[in-house]
Write a protein that holds these residues in place. Sequence first.
Motif, PDB file in Angstrom:
ATOM      1  N   UNK A 174       0.828  -1.208   0.000  1.00 32.02           N
ATOM      2  CA  UNK A 174       0.000   0.000   0.000  1.00 32.02           C
ATOM      3  C   UNK A 174       0.860   1.255   0.000  1.00 32.02           C
ATOM      4  N   UNK A 175       1.951   1.219   0.777  1.00 31.36           N
ATOM      5  CA  UNK A 175       2.820   2.395   0.818  1.00 31.36           C
ATOM      6  C   UNK A 175       3.528   2.616  -0.517  1.00 31.36           C
ATOM      7  N   UNK A 176       4.024   1.538  -1.128  1.00 32.78           N
ATOM      8  CA  UNK A 176       4.686   1.688  -2.426  1.00 32.78           C
ATOM      9  C   UNK A 176       3.714   2.220  -3.474  1.00 32.78           C
ATOM     10  N   UNK A 177       2.467   1.710  -3.455  1.00 36.78           N
ATOM     11  CA  UNK A 177       1.482   2.226  -4.396  1.00 36.78           C
ATOM     12  C   UNK A 177       1.188   3.688  -4.175  1.00 36.78           C
ATOM     13  N   UNK A 178       1.031   4.071  -2.893  1.00 36.73           N
ATOM     14  CA  UNK A 178       0.766   5.482  -2.587  1.00 36.73           C
ATOM     15  C   UNK A 178       1.942   6.360  -3.002  1.00 36.73           C
ATOM     16  N   UNK A 179       3.180   5.909  -2.678  1.00 35.60           N
ATOM     17  CA  UNK A 179       4.361   6.704  -3.025  1.00 35.60           C
ATOM     18  C   UNK A 179       4.520   6.829  -4.540  1.00 35.60           C
ATOM     19  N   UNK A 180       4.246   5.724  -5.266  1.00 33.35           N
ATOM     20  CA  UNK A 180       4.369   5.768  -6.723  1.00 33.35           C
ATOM     21  C   UNK A 180       3.339   6.709  -7.334  1.00 33.35           C
ATOM     22  N   UNK A 181       2.106   6.631  -6.839  1.00 31.62           N
ATOM     23  CA  UNK A 181       1.072   7.533  -7.364  1.00 31.62           C
ATOM     24  C   UNK A 181       1.386   8.989  -7.041  1.00 31.62           C
ATOM     25  N   UNK A 182       1.876   9.234  -5.833  1.00 30.03           N
ATOM     26  CA  UNK A 182       2.202  10.603  -5.454  1.00 30.03           C
ATOM     27  C   UNK A 182       3.357  11.147  -6.286  1.00 30.03           C
ATOM     28  N   UNK A 183       4.327  10.289  -6.600  1.00 30.75           N
ATOM     29  CA  UNK A 183       5.474  10.721  -7.373  1.00 30.75           C
ATOM     30  C   UNK A 183       5.137  10.932  -8.838  1.00 30.75           C
ATOM     31  N   UNK A 184       4.293  10.060  -9.401  1.00 31.48           N
ATOM     32  CA  UNK A 184       4.011  10.101 -10.837  1.00 31.48           C
ATOM     33  C   UNK A 184       2.655  10.695 -11.185  1.00 31.48           C
ATOM     34  N   UNK A 185       1.906  11.127 -10.192  1.00 30.71           N
ATOM     35  CA  UNK A 185       0.564  11.645 -10.457  1.00 30.71           C
ATOM     36  C   UNK A 185       0.661  13.096 -10.926  1.00 30.71           C
ATOM     37  N   UNK A 186       1.214  13.245 -12.121  1.00 31.22           N
ATOM     38  CA  UNK A 186       1.350  14.574 -12.698  1.00 31.22           C
ATOM     39  C   UNK A 186       0.073  14.961 -13.429  1.00 31.22           C
ATOM     40  N   UNK A 187       0.058  16.186 -13.911  1.00 29.49           N
ATOM     41  CA  UNK A 187      -1.129  16.692 -14.608  1.00 29.49           C
ATOM     42  C   UNK A 187      -1.413  15.889 -15.867  1.00 29.49           C
ATOM     43  N   UNK A 188      -0.329  15.509 -16.598  1.00 29.37           N
ATOM     44  CA  UNK A 188      -0.522  14.752 -17.840  1.00 29.37           C
ATOM     45  C   UNK A 188      -1.134  13.387 -17.555  1.00 29.37           C
ATOM     46  N   UNK A 189      -0.653  12.722 -16.490  1.00 31.00           N
ATOM     47  CA  UNK A 189      -1.179  11.395 -16.167  1.00 31.00           C
ATOM     48  C   UNK A 189      -2.627  11.487 -15.709  1.00 31.00           C
ATOM     49  N   UNK A 190      -2.952  12.520 -14.946  1.00 26.82           N
ATOM     50  CA  UNK A 190      -4.337  12.712 -14.531  1.00 26.82           C
ATOM     51  C   UNK A 190      -5.246  12.904 -15.736  1.00 26.82           C
ATOM     52  N   UNK A 191      -4.759  13.680 -16.712  1.00 28.48           N
ATOM     53  CA  UNK A 191      -5.561  13.909 -17.914  1.00 28.48           C
ATOM     54  C   UNK A 191      -5.759  12.616 -18.690  1.00 28.48           C
ATOM     55  N   UNK A 192      -4.702  11.800 -18.789  1.00 33.77           N
ATOM     56  CA  UNK A 192      -4.815  10.514 -19.491  1.00 33.77           C
ATOM     57  C   UNK A 192      -5.797   9.603 -18.772  1.00 33.77           C
ATOM     58  N   UNK A 193      -5.721   9.567 -17.404  1.00 35.50           N
ATOM     59  CA  UNK A 193      -6.621   8.724 -16.640  1.00 35.50           C
ATOM     60  C   UNK A 193      -8.077   9.151 -16.826  1.00 35.50           C
ATOM     61  N   UNK A 194      -8.317  10.440 -16.815  1.00 34.86           N
ATOM     62  CA  UNK A 194      -9.678  10.940 -16.992  1.00 34.86           C
ATOM     63  C   UNK A 194     -10.204  10.644 -18.389  1.00 34.86           C
ATOM     64  N   UNK A 195      -9.320  10.786 -19.399  1.00 38.31           N
ATOM     65  CA  UNK A 195      -9.754  10.493 -20.766  1.00 38.31           C
ATOM     66  C   UNK A 195     -10.075   9.012 -20.935  1.00 38.31           C
ATOM     67  N   UNK A 196      -9.268   8.135 -20.303  1.00 40.57           N
ATOM     68  CA  UNK A 196      -9.546   6.697 -20.388  1.00 40.57           C
ATOM     69  C   UNK A 196     -10.864   6.352 -19.707  1.00 40.57           C
ATOM     70  N   UNK A 197     -11.139   6.978 -18.578  1.00 41.90           N
ATOM     71  CA  UNK A 197     -12.413   6.740 -17.911  1.00 41.90           C
ATOM     72  C   UNK A 197     -13.576   7.214 -18.759  1.00 41.90           C
ATOM     73  N   UNK A 198     -13.388   8.361 -19.428  1.00 42.86           N
ATOM     74  CA  UNK A 198     -14.455   8.873 -20.294  1.00 42.86           C
ATOM     75  C   UNK A 198     -14.696   7.932 -21.462  1.00 42.86           C
ATOM     76  N   UNK A 199     -13.598   7.413 -22.032  1.00 41.42           N
ATOM     77  CA  UNK A 199     -13.742   6.471 -23.141  1.00 41.42           C
ATOM     78  C   UNK A 199     -14.447   5.202 -22.679  1.00 41.42           C
ATOM     79  N   UNK A 200     -14.099   4.712 -21.483  1.00 40.60           N
ATOM     80  CA  UNK A 200     -14.732   3.501 -20.958  1.00 40.60           C
ATOM     81  C   UNK A 200     -16.229   3.707 -20.723  1.00 40.60           C
ATOM     82  N   UNK A 201     -16.606   4.900 -20.264  1.00 39.08           N
ATOM     83  CA  UNK A 201     -18.029   5.157 -20.032  1.00 39.08           C
ATOM     84  C   UNK A 201     -18.808   5.260 -21.336  1.00 39.08           C
TER      85      UNK A 201
END
Length: 311
Positions: free
Chosen positions: A47-74
């Motif tokens: 859980x800590x490694x996942x949290x640390x990885x997300x915190x380190x790599x959760x940039x604006x570009x990745x957030x935008x990609x994640x949101x676009x993928x969710x929109x495509x899935x819906x």
Amino acid sequence: MTVERDIQARRHQQDRAASVIQKAVRRFLLSRRQQKVNSSATRIQALWRGYASRKKNDRTEIKAIRQSLRAVSRNVEEENKLYRRTERALHHLLTYKHLSAILEAMKHLEVVTRLSPLCCENMAESGAVSTVFVVIRSCNRSVPCMEVVGCAVQVLLNVAKYDKTISAVYDAENCVDTLLELLQAYREKPGDRVAEKSASIFTRTCCLLAVLLKTEQCAFDAQSRSKVIDRIYRLYKFTVPKHKVNTQGLFDRQKQNSCIGFPFIPESSIKTRIVSRLKPQWVLRRDNMEEITNSLQAIQLVMDTLGIPYC
């Protein structure tokens, strides 16, 4: 006196037995407690490694990609979902006889088996693997048939890479013999106008055969059949000079290019690959090996899997 001694001896034995039982129970409880602690620690670390990885790599570009993928899935249409594509492809494969419909079904099956383990399981349970082998055996060396065969072999390779469905491919009737016939028919020949398609089918079939024979039982079964070993060795002997001719031609072309300013890049030496590193694409591992595209490396992969010497 004798009776008292017997009573004392029995009490002593009972005390020793009780001590042994208590010691075993304490050891068992301690072991189970330690396992629980280790499991909890592993869970916390994950859980800590996942949290640390997300915190380190959760940039604006990745957030935008994640949101676009969710929109495509819906917004994805029901008919384009993987399980729907699997049902439609299996229906076409099992009922249609036109080559164009079979090719379309194979393309759909290649996509779904590459992306979803559940679709691989559905295909194995439906009995479509045997139908794929029937389609392969009914094709000739025409260009449309070669497209069908190429997709069919890739579908079988996707299914065979998954541990839960590999037996569905190996247990198909005349599986190994059919693959050996494919290797014999689609080996790259001098002057072949469709040499690229033939080489692609050849390398995919080698990878499929190596994946199927990686278990000890399957390898022993193949090694006990002398014709299988002889055919693979003859294919290797045919591939070596062809590879040398291709390498020499590449050397000459690169040498000519170096004279007009392009640097010469020598071909890398043949390196034996490990068949266990051929994993499904949904397995995200650093050591996940890409499929081999070199004919000599492909046939060497089969030989190494079966322990066949090169000379």
